[in-house]
Every structure is written in structure tokens, then in C-alpha cells.
Scaffold this motif. Structure first.
Motif, PDB file in Angstrom:
ATOM      1  N   THR A  17      14.251  -3.122  -4.139  1.00  0.00           N
ATOM      2  CA  THR A  17      14.146  -3.104  -5.595  1.00  0.00           C
ATOM      3  C   THR A  17      13.085  -4.101  -6.040  1.00  0.00           C
ATOM      4  O   THR A  17      12.720  -5.016  -5.309  1.00  0.00           O
ATOM      5  N   GLU A  18      12.647  -3.910  -7.280  1.00  0.00           N
ATOM      6  CA  GLU A  18      11.629  -4.806  -7.810  1.00  0.00           C
ATOM      7  C   GLU A  18      12.159  -6.235  -7.957  1.00  0.00           C
ATOM      8  O   GLU A  18      11.469  -7.200  -7.657  1.00  0.00           O
ATOM      9  N   ILE A  19      13.404  -6.340  -8.411  1.00  0.00           N
ATOM     10  CA  ILE A  19      13.975  -7.673  -8.586  1.00  0.00           C
ATOM     11  C   ILE A  19      13.945  -8.441  -7.275  1.00  0.00           C
ATOM     12  O   ILE A  19      13.593  -9.614  -7.213  1.00  0.00           O
ATOM     13  N   LEU A  20      14.294  -7.728  -6.219  1.00  0.00           N
ATOM     14  CA  LEU A  20      14.301  -8.383  -4.914  1.00  0.00           C
ATOM     15  C   LEU A  20      12.900  -8.711  -4.430  1.00  0.00           C
ATOM     16  O   LEU A  20      12.673  -9.759  -3.829  1.00  0.00           O
ATOM     17  N   ALA A  21      11.974  -7.805  -4.704  1.00  0.00           N
ATOM     18  CA  ALA A  21      10.595  -8.073  -4.309  1.00  0.00           C
ATOM     19  C   ALA A  21      10.120  -9.344  -5.008  1.00  0.00           C
ATOM     20  O   ALA A  21       9.511 -10.221  -4.394  1.00  0.00           O
ATOM     21  N   SER A  51       5.546  -2.612 -12.265  1.00  0.00           N
ATOM     22  CA  SER A  51       5.449  -3.028 -13.656  1.00  0.00           C
ATOM     23  C   SER A  51       4.132  -3.745 -13.990  1.00  0.00           C
ATOM     24  O   SER A  51       3.912  -4.128 -15.126  1.00  0.00           O
ATOM     25  N   LEU A  52       3.287  -3.900 -12.994  1.00  0.00           N
ATOM     26  CA  LEU A  52       1.980  -4.490 -13.295  1.00  0.00           C
ATOM     27  C   LEU A  52       1.176  -3.528 -14.158  1.00  0.00           C
ATOM     28  O   LEU A  52       1.373  -2.319 -14.102  1.00  0.00           O
ATOM     29  N   SER A  53       0.274  -4.079 -14.908  1.00  0.00           N
ATOM     30  CA  SER A  53      -0.594  -3.201 -15.691  1.00  0.00           C
ATOM     31  C   SER A  53      -1.531  -2.479 -14.724  1.00  0.00           C
ATOM     32  O   SER A  53      -1.759  -2.931 -13.605  1.00  0.00           O
ATOM     33  N   GLU A  54      -2.059  -1.370 -15.190  1.00  0.00           N
ATOM     34  CA  GLU A  54      -2.951  -0.567 -14.360  1.00  0.00           C
ATOM     35  C   GLU A  54      -4.098  -1.435 -13.834  1.00  0.00           C
ATOM     36  O   GLU A  54      -4.477  -1.360 -12.670  1.00  0.00           O
ATOM     37  N   LEU A 107      21.492  -8.120 -17.590  1.00  0.00           N
ATOM     38  CA  LEU A 107      20.536  -7.565 -16.622  1.00  0.00           C
ATOM     39  C   LEU A 107      20.895  -6.104 -16.362  1.00  0.00           C
ATOM     40  O   LEU A 107      22.014  -5.807 -15.971  1.00  0.00           O
ATOM     41  N   HIS A 108      19.962  -5.210 -16.658  1.00  0.00           N
ATOM     42  CA  HIS A 108      20.209  -3.811 -16.289  1.00  0.00           C
ATOM     43  C   HIS A 108      18.910  -3.116 -15.924  1.00  0.00           C
ATOM     44  O   HIS A 108      17.819  -3.614 -16.195  1.00  0.00           O
ATOM     45  N   GLY A 109      19.056  -1.949 -15.308  1.00  0.00           N
ATOM     46  CA  GLY A 109      17.915  -1.265 -14.721  1.00  0.00           C
ATOM     47  C   GLY A 109      16.903  -0.736 -15.726  1.00  0.00           C
ATOM     48  O   GLY A 109      15.780  -0.400 -15.363  1.00  0.00           O
ATOM     49  N   ARG A 110      17.289  -0.660 -17.001  1.00  0.00           N
ATOM     50  CA  ARG A 110      16.372  -0.121 -17.997  1.00  0.00           C
ATOM     51  C   ARG A 110      15.516  -1.204 -18.655  1.00  0.00           C
ATOM     52  O   ARG A 110      14.686  -0.907 -19.507  1.00  0.00           O
ATOM     53  N   MET A 111      15.755  -2.421 -18.310  1.00  0.00           N
ATOM     54  CA  MET A 111      14.942  -3.497 -18.883  1.00  0.00           C
ATOM     55  C   MET A 111      13.569  -3.510 -18.214  1.00  0.00           C
ATOM     56  O   MET A 111      13.435  -3.122 -17.058  1.00  0.00           O
ATOM     57  N   ALA A 112      12.590  -3.958 -18.978  1.00  0.00           N
ATOM     58  CA  ALA A 112      11.260  -4.118 -18.378  1.00  0.00           C
ATOM     59  C   ALA A 112      11.352  -5.170 -17.280  1.00  0.00           C
ATOM     60  O   ALA A 112      12.194  -6.067 -17.352  1.00  0.00           O
ATOM     61  N   THR A 113      10.518  -5.038 -16.296  1.00  0.00           N
ATOM     62  CA  THR A 113      10.610  -5.969 -15.172  1.00  0.00           C
ATOM     63  C   THR A 113      10.453  -7.411 -15.618  1.00  0.00           C
ATOM     64  O   THR A 113      11.155  -8.303 -15.136  1.00  0.00           O
ATOM     65  N   SER A 114       9.573  -7.637 -16.575  1.00  0.00           N
ATOM     66  CA  SER A 114       9.377  -9.017 -17.022  1.00  0.00           C
ATOM     67  C   SER A 114      10.649  -9.541 -17.690  1.00  0.00           C
ATOM     68  O   SER A 114      11.006 -10.706 -17.548  1.00  0.00           O
TER      69      SER A 114
END
Ligand code: ADP
Ligand code: MG
Length: 824
Positions: free
Chosen positions: A439-443, A486-489, A651-658
Motif C-alpha cells: 500500500t501507499e501508506i506502507l511505502a 499520488s505524485l503529480s504527473e 484514516l481511510h482509503g478515500r483520503m488523498a495520500t498527503s
């Protein structure tokens, strides 16, 4: 003149040859050779059109052979004669067919071809559609299709779920109420009778010990089958009606000159679908087995069959359907399960060896000095287990043969630091390392951890947020980058570019890192964390990406050996079987709904004491959106009604990564007392000051997931707690809650999980792309070890399976694995 193509030479020859190999012990066919011979001969007789052949056939007395009574010498001589006769028949057939149609070479192969014209296609092909078999029309085939049975082979391998034991033959007087039993009796009378509201069939049968009734409700049409004075076998449960014993809707079968299928034996129970009936399927399978099972070529080398004491394949198939006894049934299952496991091991080991040998990897040089510098900078000493595992990994990294290792370690056992050390070795050697999390959080957490570890031994790190550069550990700087969705392009393009140019050493991200089009300049090591979603075939795909990196797979879920050899058979195993010192048992309590208030009080006390807590909201499978909404609602309820004085985070999965990252950061920094979260927090999150984990609707989670949640606390020195709430748990849910409450050890839990859920669900073996395991069970540990050892030994003797005795096996291996290899 007709061609003598109806003589089915091959199966009998095979059997007789096997019988020779077995020193004429009459063990080739279960129940004796005579049974098979007579059947074969009866079916063959009418097809013999050459007077000469027929004369010899009669002389040999094949239709009523007496093989069982002869001594070995006589048997030997006789088999030789029969084999000669078969050769003659074959030669004649060839001659005739050459005259008739020069193109066709195989004539004598159609099985049981009594009345059917030889098929123009490859008639012996087990992979031909089921309609090839006698008596299977298109309508029936479409029903079988629904059961996943498309070919003759499928049907041969369409094994019953279980067997009814109708082998207990009794006389009428001996029958006992409520037991499953079988009688053989004479029909005195059969009629359509009124049975309850509907018409049914009633028969009176008798044997030398007495008479009794058998009834079938709602089935008046059965009556016409029961002729007076015919012999009838009845199997089923006996009940009592007005003091008399009666069979209610028993299985029945008239005694004719054939084997019993539905009664008087172990009777198979097949999976059914709409429009298929048990008797019909039994008849059909029996017919197909009789005609085709003998044509299944046994691909196992005789040597292995001997040393592992395995039945021959045709026999195993027959006995798996229509066993002579439970004992033989078990033998049959053992053979078939061995096949599955053996082929699986051959496939996995073969692939491993292929890639290891076909494309050499990169041998790293381990610079002890900088490694020690890194290890000494840690705020703790490595545990014995960590040291041992690191040693194993370093040894692998120094080989040309790429590492392929599974690192298994309980939650919190400290796998990350070991992986980081390995990544640094890669970087030191001028190679890139990829660190992949589920997952992104873990990364993000890994990225932060690695940066933190690096900042202790080197300078720098505060440039761009996602790319950090550290000086001073090696002669060159170490650059670490975080790559998430979630990084910008623009940021993504920039990082991709840097990775491609080799400016980044350690790249941390989700699995997408390897699956998407990230181009590495010099990928030397891949670490895959917490991955039950990354199977053998994905690993293979990874290796085929043009590099042959060392691979380290890490998992916190202890995998029973049977499964790990199956799912990770291509990996060597390292285990961290020791937790860092000071860790305590996490007290786990399953609370009743009325104890909710006490749970909240407990949380509050812990927090006032300076600790922090997690609250996990229910798992909502339908959609992440609904789940997120529910979490928001719960967060608001808790903030307003229960803990207005405490600091809550969400904390939930629909929040933006930031946003997620911000929430995690505040929790980590101690600025949040309670983190209310959807199950996204499941893996890897590391906040040592958190000591309470409260799980809502805990009965809905799987055991390994609950264990993962629990692993989020107890990471510091303080006593930690896991509280489980469940409103109305199902029996299985209760079972799981009981288990997690009682069992701390992740390994034992995993075994329990398997027991409760079955292997398919456990790791999604179904999606793993591996061949199906139907007969093999998760408890077949010793059979699996046997299969694995045999596979290893066989590859040592003949890796390419090139010697003639292994050709059939090579074919079978290719056939079984063909579906699997599509993925890469
Ligand atoms: P996991 O194996 O679950 O991935 P982590 O690598 O996240 O475990 O480690 C869990 C925690 O234990 C981290 O805070 C880490 O810094 C710490 N840790 C790792 N190794 C040791 C050790 N040998 N002694 C003390 N703490 C350690
Ligand atoms: Mg971890």
C-alpha cells in the motif's frame, strides 16, 4: 472384407507388460487380471474378422481365462502367447489399413470400439471432447461443461466428493435400524402405491432370512423396473415403520451380469448441476472409466512409483471413483495427490533453475566496513535471528546466481532493517534496489524509515521531498526516492527520468513500481514486502524484465510448510524466529456488546497514561466509499459523544495520500490520541507508543488479518492490548475470535486459519496461476516433502527430462503448466 480395426490392442498390451514387470504376481489389475481380461475379450471377440486370429483367440481362452489359478510359469508362457497374438492382430490391421487408406497409421486404437466406427481424428486423445465417449450427447455435454468437464480427461479426473459406504452386505434378518447397509434379495412383488399424499413405488423383497418392504416416495415410474423374481440389490439407511424394517428411497440396482455401480459397494457421490442426476453421472463416469482409464499413459517413471510405493495411474483413477475398499481409495488418493504435488514442484523448481541458469545475475561485493558502520548507527543491536538471516542474504548476494529468498518473520520481528542493509549493499555496488510495499501508506513508511536509518550514518536528506540524497556512507552518495501514485504527473516524470538515468539508488513504492513502465538503469535487488498478492508467476515476470535482480520476498504471515513449498517453492527460506527484546504478549480480549462502555473507559485510561490507541472500523466489502463514509461517521460519533476531550484522527482509503500521510504523521508524533481507521491500517504501520487496538466487528475479519491488526500495538516496551468487539458473530466468526484470543503465535494461528478457511482462500492460491490442487490436501505435509525430494532428485539425474523414460513426464509437465505460463 471389414478391417480388423476393432481390436483394441494397446491397453491389454500395457497391462500384460506391466504384469511381466511385476513378476506375474497378478497385481497389475486390482481384483485380478481375469476380470479385466474377460471383459476385454467379450468386447473384442465380435470385432475379430480374420479366421486365423479368431482361432488362436479361442485357443487362448481369453473370454474365460483362469489366470488367478495358474502358477508363475504357466502365467509367463500364456502372457507371451497373448502378446504374440496381439502383435499379429496389430500387424494384420496395419496391413489392411495400409491397403485401405495409406494416410492413416493408427488403426487399432479406438478404445472399446465394439460398435463404434473408428474416429478419423486422433482417437486415443484424452483431450478430445466428452462427446467422443459413447453415450454422451451434446445436451449432456453442456451440463458437464457447467461442472468444468470438457474433455475425456476432465471426466476421468472428475472425482467424487465422497463415497457412500454401501459395502456392508447383510441378510434381511441382520439389518439394523438407522445404519447404512446393503441387501441382495429377490423381488416378490412390485407395485405403484399410494405413499402419503403422492404415488410412489413399493416392493416386497425377500431372502432366505425373511421379507421386507422398500418404498420410493413420489417415484411411481420406478415400479416398472422391478420384475417379479428378479434379483435386486438395495443400499441405504434402514428405518422402522410400525415395528417392521423398511428401506426408504434406497439406492437400487438389478443384479445383471455386470459390476454393481449404485449399490453394494463404496458408491461415489459426484458434484451435480441442474439436470444431472446421481445415477446418471455414476453410470456415465463408470462407462467412461471402463473404456478410457486404461488408455491413460502413466507418466511417472517406474522407479519413482516403486520407491514411493504408488499405484499405477489408471488404477488410481479407477479406484478414486469406484474403490474396492477404503484402503485402496486412500492409496488412489495418495497417488493422485502425489502427481499434483510432484508436477507442481517440478514446475516451480524447473522454472527457478531455468532462470537462475539461463541469465546469470550480479554478484555483489560486500563491503564489511560500511555495512558495519550502518549497523552500528542503529539505536539497537540486531537480534540473533536478524543477524543469521542477514548473513544468509549476504551470502546469496555474493553469488552470480540471483538470490531468490523468502524472509518470513512475525510482525514486529524487524525485517525492514535487514532489507535496508541488503539495499545498501546493492547501492554500494552501484546497483539500484527497489523496495515494494502493498500500500501507499506502507511505502511512505518504508521511505521514511530508510531515510531515518540513512540520516543516522550520513549527511543530507532534505532536498526534494520525494528524493533524498545522503553523503558519507560510501564513496558515492546514496539517493533514495519515493514513487507513489499520488505524485503529480510532473514529479512522476522527473523521478522516472532520474531512475532511468541511474541517479536514484533505492526506489521505494507500491507493487506498481515493477508492474508499470518504470525503467531502471541497473536494477540489482528487489525487496517485496508483505506480499501474499505477488505469486510465483509475477516473480517470474519480474525476472523476465530484462534484468535478473536478486529477489527478497518478505512476509509477516507465517505460512505452513505445505503452502510455502507450494506458493513459494521457487524461494529459499529464511526465518526471523525471535522478536526484539522487551516485547510482551499482547493481551487480547473478545468483548461482548454490553462491554463496549468498559472498553472505551479502558482506552481513556491508557491515553491519560500517555499511550495512544487505534480503533478499526468494520470491514465493508461492497465499496471503499461506503467504508470511508462509515469511518467518517464513527469518527464523528466518537469525537462528539465518547471522547470529546481527546484528540482523534481519521484514516481511510478515500483520503488523498498527503492527507493520510498527515494523519499518520500526527499520530506518530503523539499529536493524536486515537486513530480511527478503516482496515487500511492492517499492515506494517509502526507506532511504538500505541498500546491499544480496538477492532469493531472483529468477527468479520480473517484470523491473519486480526493478527496483523494486533501486531500494530506491542511495538514498544509497554504492555499492549487488543480488544475485539462483535455484535452477533456467526459460529465461524466466534471460532476465529476464540482462536485469536487464545493464540499469540502467528504460526499456530496460520495453521488454525487454514483449518478454518481451507487453502484456496488463504492466500488466493486460485489466483496464483499455479496448477490446481484437487486431491492434495494442506495436511499432506509428508507427501509434499516426498514429492519435493523426488523432484529435486529427478532434476539432479536428468534436468531436461531428456532420457526416454522421462518423455511422458516431460509431456505431462508441459501440459499441466501450460495454463500457468500465460501470465508472464
Ligand atoms: P516487521 O518485521 O513487522 O516489518 P519492523 O521492521 O517494522 O518489523 O520492526 C518493528 C520495530 O522494531 C521497528 O520499530 C524497528 O525499528 C524495531 N526493531 C527492529 N529490530 C530491532 C532490534 N533488533 N531491537 C530492537 N528493536 C528493533
Ligand atoms: Mg514490516
Amino acid at each position: 472384407m471389414t478391417i480388423p480395426s476393432r481390436i483394441n490392442v494397446e491397453p491389454l498390451r500395457t497391462i500384460l507388460q506391466m504384469e511381466c514387470q511385476k513378476n506375474y504376481a497378478n497385481t497389475t489389475v486390482l481384483g485380478g487380471l481375469d476380470k479385466y481380461l474377460r471383459k476385454w475379450a467379450r468386447e473384442t471377440r465380435d470385432g475379430i474378422n480374420s479366421p486365423e486370429l479368431l482361432a488362436r483367440f479361442t485357443e487362448l481362452q481369453l473370454t474365460d481365462s483362469d489366470y488367478a489359478r495358474w502358477d508363475a510359469d504357466k502365467r509367463k508362457a500364456w502372457i507371451k502367447d497373448v502378446l504374440d497374438w496381439l502383435a499379429q492382430a496389430e500387424a494384420l490391421a496395419k496391413k489392411m489399413s495400409a491397403k485401405k487408406s495409406p494416410a492413416r497409421s493408427k488403426v487399432v486404437s479406438r478404445p472399446s470400439a465394439g460398435h463404434v466406427a473408428p474416429s478419423p481424428k486422433r482417437p486415443k486423445d484424452l483431450d478430445s471432447p466428452v462427446t467422443t465417449a459413447k453415450g454422451i450427447a451434446a445436451s449432456l455435454a453442456s451440463k458437464l461443461d457447467k461442472l468444468g468437464v470438457h474433455t475425456i480427461r476432465d471426466l476421468l479426473y472428475f472425482f467424487p466428493r465422497r463415497h457412500l459406504d454401501y459395502s456392508q452386505r447383510k441378510s434381511i434378518a441382520e439389518l439394523e435400524v438407522d445404519e447404512e447397509q446393503t441387501i441382495l434379495a429377490t423381488i416378490w412383488e412390485a407395485r405403484i402405491a399410494r405413499l402419503g399424499p403422492q404415488q410412489g413405488t413399493e416392493v416386497i423383497v425377500g431372502d432366505e432370512t425373511g421379507n421386507m418392504r422398500a418404498v420410493w416416495f413420489n417415484q411411481p415410474f420406478l415400479a416398472k423396473n422391478f420384475r417379479t423374481n428378479a434379483q435386486l440389490v438395495l443400499s441405504g439407511r434402514v428405518s422402522e415403520f410400525k415395528g417392521n424394517k423398511v428401506f426408504e428411497s434406497p439406492e437400487w440396482e438389478l443384479v445383471e451380469d455386470k459390476e454393481l455401480i449404485h449399490t453394494g459397494r463404496l458408491v461415489p457421490v459426484y458434484p451435480l448441476t441442474r439436470g444431472l442426476y446421481p445415477r446418471q453421472v455414476r453410470n456415465l463416469v463408470k462407462k467412461v472409466i471402463d473404456d478410457w482409464a486404461w488408455l491413460v499413459t502413466d507418466f511417472l517413471p517406474q522407479e519413482i512409483k516403486n520407491s514411493c510405493r504408488l499405484l499405477d495411474l489408471p488404477q488410481a483413477i479407477i479406484q478414486a471413483h469406484y474403490p474396492d475398499s477404503y484402503l485402496v481409495k486412500a492409496e488412489a488418493r495418495r497417488r493422485l495427490a502425489f502427481d499434483e504435488l510432484f508436477l507442481l514442484q517440478l514446475g516451480v523448481l524447473g522454472k527457478k533453475r531455468e532462470w537462475q541458469e539461463s541469465q546469470p545475475g550480479n554478484a555483489f561485493i560486500v563491503n564489511r566496513e560500511s555495512l558495519d558502520k550502518f549497523l552500528c548507527s542503529l539505536p539497537f543491536a540486531l537480534t540473533q535471528a536478524q543477524q543469521r538471516v542477514l548473513h544468509e542474504i549476504l551470502a546469496d548476494l555474493q553469488e552470480i546466481r540471483p538470490m531468490s529468498r523468502l524472509l518470513q518473520g512475525e510482525v514486529g520481528s524487524g525485517k525492514t532493517v535487514v532489507a535496508t542493509a541488503a539495499l545498501l549493499v546493492a547501492a554500494d555496488n552501484g546497483y539500484q534496489g527497489a523496495f515494494m510495499a502493498p500500500t501507499e501508506i506502507l511505502a511512505e513508511q518504508h521511505f521514511r524509515n530508510v531515510c531515518q536509518l540513512l540520516s543516522k550514518v550520513s549527511k543530507g536528506g532534505d532536498e526534494q521531498d520525494n528524493v533524498r540524497c545522503y553523503h558519507g556512507l560510501f564513496s558515492h552518495p546514496v539517493t533514495s526516492a519515493l514513487l507513489t501514485g499520488s505524485l503529480s504527473e510532473k514529479e512522476k516524470v522527473a523521478i522516472h527520468q532520474q531512475i532511468q538515468e541511474g541517479k536514484v539508488d533505492i526506489i521505494i513504492g507500491t507493487h506498481a513500481l515493477i508492474q508499470k513502465a518504470v525503467e531502471f538503469s541497473k536494477l540489482g535487488l528487489v525487496v517485496i514486502d508483505e506480499q501474499h498478492r505477488f505469486g510465483v508467476l509475477q516473480r517470474l515476470a519480474l525476472r523476465q524484465k530484462g534484468f535478473n535482480p536478486h529477489i527478497l520476498v518478505m512476509t509477516a504471515t507465517p505460512i505452513p510448510r505445505t503452502l510455502s513449498l507450494t506458493l513459494y517453492g521457487d524461494l529459499d527460506l529464511s526465518v526471523i524466529d525471535e522478536l526484539p527484546p522487551g516485547r510482551q504478549e499482547i493481551k487480547t480480549r473478545w468483548l461482548r456488546p454490553e462491554q463496549r462502555g468498559r472498553a472505551y473507559d479502558f482506552l481513556r485510561r491508557q491515553i491519560l497514561d500517555g499511550q495512544q490507541a487505534f480503533i478499526i472500523c468494520p470491514l465493508i466489502e461492497e465499496s471503499e466509499n461506503i467504508e470511508a463514509k462509515a469511518a467518517v461517521a464513527e469518527y464523528e460519533r466518537l469525537s462528539k459523544e465518547i471522547f470529546p476531550d481527546l484528540r482523534l484522527g481519521l484514516l481511510h482509503g478515500r483520503m488523498a495520500t498527503s492527507e493520510k500521510e498527515k494523519a499518520m504523521q500526527r499520530f506518530r508524533d503523539g499529536n493524536i490520541d486515537i486513530l480511527v481507521s478503516t482496515p487500511v491500517v492492517e499492515v506494517g504501520i509502526d507506532v511504538p507508543n500505541a498500546t491499544v487496538m480496538l477492532v469493531e466487528a472483529a468477527d468479520r475479519f480473517g484470523l491473519s488479518q486480526l493478527h496483523q491488526f494486533r501486531g500494530r500495538v506491542g511495538r514498544g516496551e509497554k504492555q499492549s492490548y487488543c480488544l475485539l468487539l462483535a455484535e452477533k458473530p456467526s459460529p465461524e466468526g466466534s471460532e476465529r475470535l476464540k482462536a485469536i484470543e487464545e493464540i499469540q503465535n502467528g504460526f499456530v494461528l496460520a495453521e488454525k486459519d487454514l483449518e478454518l478457511r481451507g487453502p484456496g482462500e488463504f492466500f488466493g492460491t486460485r489466483q496464483s496461476g499455479l496448477p490446481d490442487l484437487r486431491m492434495a490436501k494442506i495436511s499432506d505435509t509428508s507427501l509434499l516433502e516426498l514429492a519435493r525430494n523426488e523432484a529435486i532428485a529427478l532434476f539432479q539425474r536428468d534436468f531436461g527430462l531428456t532420457v526416454p523414460e522421462h518423455h511422458l513426464l516431460a509431456q505431462e509437465l508441459a501440459r499441466v503448466w501450460q495454463t500457468g505460463s500465460e501470465v508472464s
